[in-house]
Design a protein around this motif. Structure first.
Motif, PDB file in Angstrom:
ATOM      1  N   GLU A 392       0.838  -1.196   0.000  1.00  0.00           N
ATOM      2  CA  GLU A 392       0.000   0.000   0.000  1.00  0.00           C
ATOM      3  C   GLU A 392       0.882   1.258   0.000  1.00  0.00           C
ATOM      4  O   GLU A 392       1.917   1.311   0.674  1.00  0.00           O
ATOM      5  CB  GLU A 392      -0.910   0.016   1.233  1.00  0.00           C
ATOM      6  N   PRO A 393       0.466   2.301  -0.736  1.00  0.00           N
ATOM      7  CA  PRO A 393       1.228   3.579  -0.750  1.00  0.00           C
ATOM      8  C   PRO A 393       0.941   4.401   0.508  1.00  0.00           C
ATOM      9  O   PRO A 393       0.201   5.397   0.477  1.00  0.00           O
ATOM     10  CB  PRO A 393       0.710   4.256  -2.018  1.00  0.00           C
ATOM     11  N   TRP A 394       1.488   3.985   1.618  1.00  0.00           N
ATOM     12  CA  TRP A 394       1.178   4.614   2.891  1.00  0.00           C
ATOM     13  C   TRP A 394       1.638   6.080   2.961  1.00  0.00           C
ATOM     14  O   TRP A 394       1.084   6.855   3.738  1.00  0.00           O
ATOM     15  CB  TRP A 394       1.808   3.825   4.046  1.00  0.00           C
ATOM     16  N   ASN A 395       2.607   6.423   2.163  1.00  0.00           N
ATOM     17  CA  ASN A 395       3.122   7.799   2.219  1.00  0.00           C
ATOM     18  C   ASN A 395       2.491   8.693   1.169  1.00  0.00           C
ATOM     19  O   ASN A 395       2.966   9.810   0.924  1.00  0.00           O
ATOM     20  CB  ASN A 395       4.639   7.791   2.039  1.00  0.00           C
ATOM     21  N   ASP A 396       1.430   8.222   0.535  1.00  0.00           N
ATOM     22  CA  ASP A 396       0.730   9.031  -0.465  1.00  0.00           C
ATOM     23  C   ASP A 396      -0.298   9.907   0.246  1.00  0.00           C
ATOM     24  O   ASP A 396      -1.352   9.444   0.661  1.00  0.00           O
ATOM     25  CB  ASP A 396       0.054   8.119  -1.482  1.00  0.00           C
ATOM     26  N   ALA A 397       0.000  11.191   0.366  1.00  0.00           N
ATOM     27  CA  ALA A 397      -0.859  12.109   1.111  1.00  0.00           C
ATOM     28  C   ALA A 397      -2.133  12.456   0.362  1.00  0.00           C
ATOM     29  O   ALA A 397      -3.069  13.027   0.936  1.00  0.00           O
ATOM     30  CB  ALA A 397      -0.090  13.395   1.437  1.00  0.00           C
ATOM     31  N   SER A 398      -2.210  12.103  -0.929  1.00  0.00           N
ATOM     32  CA  SER A 398      -3.393  12.452  -1.716  1.00  0.00           C
ATOM     33  C   SER A 398      -4.598  11.564  -1.404  1.00  0.00           C
ATOM     34  O   SER A 398      -5.720  11.891  -1.768  1.00  0.00           O
ATOM     35  CB  SER A 398      -3.067  12.364  -3.211  1.00  0.00           C
ATOM     36  N   LYS A 399      -4.375  10.422  -0.786  1.00  0.00           N
ATOM     37  CA  LYS A 399      -5.465   9.496  -0.461  1.00  0.00           C
ATOM     38  C   LYS A 399      -6.096   9.900   0.879  1.00  0.00           C
ATOM     39  O   LYS A 399      -5.509   9.723   1.931  1.00  0.00           O
ATOM     40  CB  LYS A 399      -4.955   8.057  -0.396  1.00  0.00           C
ATOM     41  N   THR A 455       6.538   7.690   9.021  1.00  0.00           N
ATOM     42  CA  THR A 455       6.206   9.061   8.631  1.00  0.00           C
ATOM     43  C   THR A 455       4.840   9.443   9.175  1.00  0.00           C
ATOM     44  O   THR A 455       3.998   8.590   9.487  1.00  0.00           O
ATOM     45  CB  THR A 455       6.188   9.209   7.106  1.00  0.00           C
ATOM     46  N   SER A 456       4.651  10.761   9.248  1.00  0.00           N
ATOM     47  CA  SER A 456       3.369  11.267   9.733  1.00  0.00           C
ATOM     48  C   SER A 456       2.237  10.911   8.779  1.00  0.00           C
ATOM     49  O   SER A 456       1.121  10.595   9.204  1.00  0.00           O
ATOM     50  CB  SER A 456       3.457  12.785   9.908  1.00  0.00           C
ATOM     51  N   VAL A 457       2.511  10.913   7.474  1.00  0.00           N
ATOM     52  CA  VAL A 457       1.476  10.592   6.486  1.00  0.00           C
ATOM     53  C   VAL A 457       1.008   9.153   6.650  1.00  0.00           C
ATOM     54  O   VAL A 457      -0.190   8.856   6.652  1.00  0.00           O
ATOM     55  CB  VAL A 457       2.008  10.835   5.057  1.00  0.00           C
ATOM     56  N   SER A 458       1.936   8.223   6.781  1.00  0.00           N
ATOM     57  CA  SER A 458       1.573   6.806   6.917  1.00  0.00           C
ATOM     58  C   SER A 458       0.785   6.559   8.196  1.00  0.00           C
ATOM     59  O   SER A 458      -0.170   5.773   8.221  1.00  0.00           O
ATOM     60  CB  SER A 458       2.835   5.941   6.885  1.00  0.00           C
ATOM     61  N   GLN A 459       1.189   7.248   9.266  1.00  0.00           N
ATOM     62  CA  GLN A 459       0.470   7.067  10.528  1.00  0.00           C
ATOM     63  C   GLN A 459      -0.949   7.641  10.455  1.00  0.00           C
ATOM     64  O   GLN A 459      -1.890   7.077  11.016  1.00  0.00           O
ATOM     65  CB  GLN A 459       1.264   7.723  11.657  1.00  0.00           C
ATOM     66  N   HIS A 460      -1.104   8.776   9.744  1.00  0.00           N
ATOM     67  CA  HIS A 460      -2.440   9.326   9.571  1.00  0.00           C
ATOM     68  C   HIS A 460      -3.300   8.409   8.702  1.00  0.00           C
ATOM     69  O   HIS A 460      -4.510   8.292   8.910  1.00  0.00           O
ATOM     70  CB  HIS A 460      -2.350  10.731   8.955  1.00  0.00           C
ATOM     71  N   ARG A 461      -2.681   7.783   7.706  1.00  0.00           N
ATOM     72  CA  ARG A 461      -3.421   6.837   6.869  1.00  0.00           C
ATOM     73  C   ARG A 461      -3.934   5.650   7.693  1.00  0.00           C
ATOM     74  O   ARG A 461      -5.074   5.202   7.538  1.00  0.00           O
ATOM     75  CB  ARG A 461      -2.530   6.328   5.735  1.00  0.00           C
ATOM     76  N   ILE A 462      -3.078   5.117   8.576  1.00  0.00           N
ATOM     77  CA  ILE A 462      -3.490   4.006   9.446  1.00  0.00           C
ATOM     78  C   ILE A 462      -4.610   4.452  10.373  1.00  0.00           C
ATOM     79  O   ILE A 462      -5.606   3.754  10.573  1.00  0.00           O
ATOM     80  CB  ILE A 462      -2.295   3.474  10.252  1.00  0.00           C
ATOM     81  N   HIS A 463      -4.449   5.628  10.948  1.00  0.00           N
ATOM     82  CA  HIS A 463      -5.479   6.144  11.841  1.00  0.00           C
ATOM     83  C   HIS A 463      -6.796   6.310  11.091  1.00  0.00           C
ATOM     84  O   HIS A 463      -7.885   6.025  11.623  1.00  0.00           O
ATOM     85  CB  HIS A 463      -5.032   7.486  12.423  1.00  0.00           C
ATOM     86  N   GLN A 464      -6.718   6.737   9.858  1.00  0.00           N
ATOM     87  CA  GLN A 464      -7.908   6.907   9.034  1.00  0.00           C
ATOM     88  C   GLN A 464      -8.616   5.577   8.786  1.00  0.00           C
ATOM     89  O   GLN A 464      -9.847   5.479   8.866  1.00  0.00           O
ATOM     90  CB  GLN A 464      -7.478   7.528   7.703  1.00  0.00           C
ATOM     91  N   ASP A 465      -7.838   4.520   8.496  1.00  0.00           N
ATOM     92  CA  ASP A 465      -8.416   3.191   8.278  1.00  0.00           C
ATOM     93  C   ASP A 465      -9.023   2.630   9.559  1.00  0.00           C
ATOM     94  O   ASP A 465     -10.094   1.999   9.527  1.00  0.00           O
ATOM     95  CB  ASP A 465      -7.349   2.233   7.742  1.00  0.00           C
ATOM     96  N   ILE A 466      -8.357   2.839  10.676  1.00  0.00           N
ATOM     97  CA  ILE A 466      -8.869   2.336  11.950  1.00  0.00           C
ATOM     98  C   ILE A 466     -10.177   3.025  12.308  1.00  0.00           C
ATOM     99  O   ILE A 466     -11.150   2.386  12.757  1.00  0.00           O
ATOM    100  CB  ILE A 466      -7.815   2.525  13.066  1.00  0.00           C
ATOM    101  N   THR A 467     -10.249   4.331  12.104  1.00  0.00           N
ATOM    102  CA  THR A 467     -11.478   5.071  12.373  1.00  0.00           C
ATOM    103  C   THR A 467     -12.622   4.583  11.483  1.00  0.00           C
ATOM    104  O   THR A 467     -13.768   4.416  11.931  1.00  0.00           O
ATOM    105  CB  THR A 467     -11.256   6.569  12.158  1.00  0.00           C
ATOM    106  N   PHE A 468     -12.307   4.341  10.217  1.00  0.00           N
ATOM    107  CA  PHE A 468     -13.314   3.827   9.291  1.00  0.00           C
ATOM    108  C   PHE A 468     -13.824   2.456   9.757  1.00  0.00           C
ATOM    109  O   PHE A 468     -15.028   2.181   9.706  1.00  0.00           O
ATOM    110  CB  PHE A 468     -12.700   3.711   7.890  1.00  0.00           C
ATOM    111  N   PHE A 469     -12.911   1.633  10.218  1.00  0.00           N
ATOM    112  CA  PHE A 469     -13.278   0.284  10.681  1.00  0.00           C
ATOM    113  C   PHE A 469     -14.185   0.343  11.898  1.00  0.00           C
ATOM    114  O   PHE A 469     -15.246  -0.306  11.939  1.00  0.00           O
ATOM    115  CB  PHE A 469     -12.002  -0.509  10.990  1.00  0.00           C
ATOM    116  N   THR A 470     -13.823   1.109  12.899  1.00  0.00           N
ATOM    117  CA  THR A 470     -14.623   1.173  14.129  1.00  0.00           C
ATOM    118  C   THR A 470     -15.974   1.836  13.883  1.00  0.00           C
ATOM    119  O   THR A 470     -16.991   1.433  14.464  1.00  0.00           O
ATOM    120  CB  THR A 470     -13.854   1.933  15.222  1.00  0.00           C
TER     121      THR A 470
END
Length: 502
Positions: A392-399, A455-470
């Motif tokens: 996965e492009p975890w460092n892609d800030a456009s997603k 990176t901050s971008v990858s961590q925000h992406r993970i946080h975004q997926d976790i929020t979507f899941f819950t």
């Protein structure tokens, strides 16, 4: 046979009446002779007082009376022996007729055998009242022997039918005929043997026949033939159906083979009501039948053998949920069966009913294994979607939306929850969904822990997926998720450097 027994009973009653009349005549004659002897004795004693020869005349008179009484007694004994011989001969001839038809008798329907058994028992009881307990018990013992053969043949036929029905079962939910629900209600409200006979006779009139796959036995409901059987089948086709079976206020969604099991179980209980002396044998056969269903359904669904036997492409969550419902229903039914049997079997056989207790535990274990399998299915799908997390492009800030794997995972999870909610009761559903949420959260953390989230971008992406899941979990129908259930995911986010201070 019933008509023959009626004719024989009429003949034997007439013979008994002749015997009773003869005995009455002999007793009357005996009493008349005794009275005459007393009169002659009194006359002899008076003459003796005058002439001195009265003693010998009186003795002669008493001697003649005793001889006459002895003859009367012998005639009554001979008459009784003749009556006993007639009854014994009738029993022998009846037994020979039944013995010749033994092969057909043990293979006849339960209703037909019950009619033969009741008629024979009534005939034996009637003749014993007429003639007293008979020395020859050939008819009674022979009938009991055939009853054992009938029970064995019934059980063998039922096991064969059940195996065939299970092999062809596609584990699809069916609508339940009202007659099946009535049979269940009869099991739940037990009575004595007479109550059972009346209740089952009423239920059996319109009950749908068990799908036959071999053997000649049939349930009471399928005993009709010709036009009568045709009319029963046509009325059954238009009979009222229900979306589920009800027991103790709980609704169960079931498959077709379970309705056959209910009918077979009712047949066994009716057999106990008709043949209480064979209660122990029938209880053992009932336990074997229910155990067979539990074992084979476990192999077919949990073991996925139905894919080969019935040609299923895969074992779905719906198949598993229906199998769990069938196991739960039978596990709840067994205590009621035990209560019914307790009123039907002889007192000395009541302790044997404890054999049924192990079935409850077996059905519960089967049900729990299916629920664990459902949780395992979710875990397998999660692993499938998370298999390529590293690409996965975890460092892609456009997603800004949730990742594709998370959208696919929640979509499948929603479908699983929807299937389970439509099939399982709330009491069983909520623990499974809670376990799914907890297992999913834990498994996601295990996958995320293997990613280089530097990176901050990858961590925000993970946080975004976790929020979507819950958030998705909380929107699923019938699913109640607490913060404790997904605490491991929240803790993982809190430990990420980008969110540590928040």
């Amino acid at each position: 046979m019933k008509r023959m027994y009626m004719v024989l009973t009429l003949i034997l009653k007439r013979c008994a009446n002749v015997h009773s009349l003869l005995c009455a005549v002999l007793r009357a004659q005996d009493e008349e002779d005794a009275a005459g002897s007393v009169h002659d004795t009194d006359s002899g004693m008076s003459a003796g007082d005058i002439s001195g020869g009265g003693m010998s005349a009186g003795a002669s008179a008493w001697g003649g009376g005793n001889t006459q009484k002895s003859v009367c007694d012998k005639l009554q004994v001979v008459s009784q022996e003749i009556l006993d011989t007639i009854c014994d001969t009738a029993h022998q001839r009846c037994w020979r007729l039944i013995a010749v038809r033994e092969r057909l008798t043990v293979q006849c329907s339960l209703r037909d055998f019950a009619a033969l058994f009741d008629a024979t028992v009534e005939f034996v009881a009637t003749t014993e009242k007429l003639c007293g307990p008979l020395k020859m018990q050939q008819l009674r013992s022979g009938l009991l022997s055939q009853a054992k053969g009938f029970v064995e043949a019934l059980h063998t036929g039922n096991c064969g039918k059940l195996n065939t029905l299970l092999d062809h079962e596609r584990w699809s939910q069916i609508e339940v005929p009202m007659e099946i629900q009535q049979m269940v209600n009869t099991c739940v409200r037990p009575g004595g043997a007479s109550t059972w006979r009346a209740a089952l006779a009423a239920v059996a009139v319109a009950a749908p026949p068990v799908p036959a796959s071999g053997g000649a036995h049939s349930s009471p409901s399928s005993a009709g033939g010709g036009e009568a059987g045709s009319s029963q089948r046509s009325s059954t086709a238009s009979s009222k159906v229900m979306p589920h079976l009800s027991l103790d206020g709980q609704k169960y969604h079931v498959v077709g083979v379970l309705t056959a099991v209910v009918q077979m179980t009712t047949d066994y209980l009716w057999s106990v009501a008709q043949l209480p002396a064979l209660g122990a044998d029938i209880v053992q056969r009932l336990r074997e039948l229910l155990s067979l269903f539990n074992t084979r359904s476990c192999h077919l669904v949990l073991g996925a053998r139905a894919m080969h036997a019935a040609g299923l492409k895969t074992i779905t969550a719906k198949h598993l949920a229906l199998a769990a419902q069938c196991a739960a229903f039978l596990g709840s039914l067994v205590p009621h069966l035990k209560a019914s049997l307790k009123r039907l079997v002889p007192e000395r056989q009541v302790q044997l009913l404890d054999l049924l207790d192990a079935l409850v535990s077996d059905f519960q274990t089967h049900e729990e294994e299916i629920y664990r399998k459902l949780v395992g299915i979710m875990k397998e799908r999660l692993d499938f979607y998370c298999a390529r997390l590293a690409q996965e492009p975890w460092n892609d800030a456009s997603k800004e939306a949730a990742s594709a794997y998370m959208r696919g995972l929640t979509k499948e999870l929603e479908a699983l929850v929807r299937v389970l909610a439509a099939t399982l009761p709330t009491s069983a559903l909520q623990p499974i969904l809670t376990k799914i949420a907890q297992t999913g959260a834990k498994r996601l953390v295990e996958h995320y822990s293997q990613l280089p989230l530097t990176t901050s971008v990858s961590q925000h992406r993970i946080h975004q997926d976790i929020t979507f899941f819950t958030n998705a979990l909380s929107t699923f129908e019938g699913m109640v998720v607490t913060q404790e259930d997904v605490a491991v995911l929240n803790n993982f986010c809190s430990n990420l450097s980008s969110f540590r201070e928040k």
